[in-house]
Design an enzyme around this catalytic site. Structure first.
Site, short mmCIF file in Angstrom:
data_model
loop_
_atom_site.label_atom_id
_atom_site.label_comp_id
_atom_site.label_asym_id
_atom_site.label_seq_id
_atom_site.Cartn_x
_atom_site.Cartn_y
_atom_site.Cartn_z
N TYR A 26 0.80 -1.24 0.00
CA TYR A 26 0.00 0.00 0.00
C TYR A 26 0.83 1.29 0.00
O TYR A 26 0.27 2.38 0.02
CB TYR A 26 -0.95 0.01 1.21
CG TYR A 26 -1.88 -1.20 1.25
CD1 TYR A 26 -2.82 -1.39 0.23
CD2 TYR A 26 -1.80 -2.14 2.26
CE1 TYR A 26 -3.67 -2.49 0.25
CE2 TYR A 26 -2.65 -3.25 2.29
CZ TYR A 26 -3.58 -3.41 1.29
OH TYR A 26 -4.41 -4.49 1.30
N ASN A 78 -13.40 2.70 -1.23
CA ASN A 78 -12.49 1.59 -0.97
C ASN A 78 -12.96 0.97 0.33
O ASN A 78 -12.69 1.48 1.42
CB ASN A 78 -11.03 2.06 -0.86
CG ASN A 78 -10.07 0.89 -0.71
OD1 ASN A 78 -10.50 -0.25 -0.46
ND2 ASN A 78 -8.78 1.15 -0.85
N HIS A 84 -15.00 -7.95 0.32
CA HIS A 84 -15.03 -9.38 -0.02
C HIS A 84 -16.19 -10.14 0.62
O HIS A 84 -16.44 -11.27 0.25
CB HIS A 84 -13.69 -10.01 0.36
CG HIS A 84 -12.51 -9.21 -0.13
ND1 HIS A 84 -12.33 -8.93 -1.46
CD2 HIS A 84 -11.49 -8.58 0.53
CE1 HIS A 84 -11.22 -8.19 -1.61
NE2 HIS A 84 -10.71 -7.96 -0.42
N ASP A 91 -25.81 -3.86 -0.02
CA ASP A 91 -27.21 -3.42 -0.01
C ASP A 91 -27.33 -1.91 0.16
O ASP A 91 -28.23 -1.29 -0.41
CB ASP A 91 -27.99 -4.15 1.10
CG ASP A 91 -28.33 -5.58 0.74
OD1 ASP A 91 -28.09 -5.99 -0.42
OD2 ASP A 91 -28.83 -6.31 1.62
N HIS A 104 -9.57 -0.04 -5.39
CA HIS A 104 -8.58 -0.73 -4.56
C HIS A 104 -7.20 -0.26 -4.97
O HIS A 104 -6.93 -0.11 -6.18
CB HIS A 104 -8.67 -2.25 -4.72
CG HIS A 104 -10.02 -2.77 -4.35
ND1 HIS A 104 -10.44 -2.88 -3.05
CD2 HIS A 104 -11.06 -3.15 -5.13
CE1 HIS A 104 -11.69 -3.31 -3.05
NE2 HIS A 104 -12.10 -3.48 -4.29
N SER A 106 -4.36 -1.98 -4.34
CA SER A 106 -3.61 -3.14 -4.84
C SER A 106 -4.40 -3.85 -5.93
O SER A 106 -5.62 -3.66 -6.05
CB SER A 106 -3.33 -4.11 -3.69
OG SER A 106 -4.55 -4.64 -3.19
N ARG A 115 -9.43 -12.46 -1.85
CA ARG A 115 -9.54 -11.09 -2.36
C ARG A 115 -10.06 -11.03 -3.79
O ARG A 115 -10.31 -9.96 -4.33
CB ARG A 115 -8.19 -10.37 -2.28
CG ARG A 115 -7.66 -10.19 -0.89
CD ARG A 115 -6.39 -9.36 -0.87
NE ARG A 115 -5.60 -9.67 0.30
CZ ARG A 115 -5.76 -9.12 1.50
NH1 ARG A 115 -6.66 -8.19 1.69
NH2 ARG A 115 -4.99 -9.47 2.52
C1 DQA Z 1 -7.75 -3.05 -0.53
C2 DQA Z 1 -7.69 -4.54 -0.85
C3 DQA Z 1 -8.42 -5.35 0.18
O1 DQA Z 1 -8.33 -6.74 -0.13
C4 DQA Z 1 -7.80 -5.14 1.55
O2 DQA Z 1 -8.52 -5.85 2.52
C5 DQA Z 1 -7.66 -3.71 1.90
C6 DQA Z 1 -7.27 -2.76 0.88
C7 DQA Z 1 -6.91 -2.21 -1.51
O3 DQA Z 1 -7.04 -1.00 -1.49
O4 DQA Z 1 -6.08 -2.77 -2.24
O5 DQA Z 1 -7.77 -3.34 3.07
O6 DQA Z 1 -9.11 -2.62 -0.66
#
Ligand code: DQA
Length: 145
Positions: A26, A78, A84, A91, A104, A106, A115
């Site tokens: 990140y 985000n 997940h 909803d 996201h 990543s 993920r």
């Molecule tokens: C995330 C990806 C998710 O799987 C993870 O739980 C995060 C960050 C991302 O920004 O890449 O907390 O949303």
């Protein structure tokens, strides 16, 4: 400059730890630093932008539910790990007319199997992932097209 659009960036669980956790995934910038860059980017483009972060699922649902009445034209979300498995957030998104863009930092598809599933994608306008903090900037851009 005339404000043409008002957006809100909503960050979910653990995103407050950005810059401190899993730096290889990140990055080293804090969420506040990233938000400052997003704000500057949006302002340069005549857009107004607010930010909200919570680790609490229900709080995220409430802010999503109120996006329209609070005057937002779009949401950049985000949801972190809630992405997940949170049918509640799914909803909440489905319950409003305001478009929500899923983001996201990543590339979740290159990571652990759990993920690879997003329960919110289906009710979002679109998804942008894998570009680090630029995922948020691309989401801002998506509202201008
Ligand atoms: C995330 C990806 C998710 O799987 C993870 O739980 C995060 C960050 C991302 O920004 O890449 O907390 O949303």
């Amino acid at each position: 400059m005339v404000i043409s659009m008002k957006l809100i960036v909503i960050n979910g669980v653990n995103l407050n730890r950005t810059g401190m956790r899993e730096k290889g995934v990140y990055g080293t910038q804090t969420l506040a630093e990233i938000n400052a860059e997003i704000e500057a980017y949006a302002k340069e483009r005549g857009m107004e932008i607010d930010f909200f972060q919570s680790n609490l699922e229900g709080e995220l649902c409430t802010v999503l539910q109120q996006a329209g009445e609070n005057g937002y034209d779009g949401v950049i979300l985000n949801a972190g790990a809630f992405t997940h498995y949170s049918y509640a957030i799914r909803d909440a998104i489905a319950s409003v007319d305001v478009p929500v863009v899923e983001v996201h930092m990543s590339n979740v598809h290159k990571r652990e199997e759990f993920r690879h599933t997003s329960v919110i994608s289906e009710v979002c306008k679109g998804t942008i992932l894998g570009f680090g903090k630029a995922s948020y900037l691309l989401a801002v851009e998506s509202f201008r097209l």
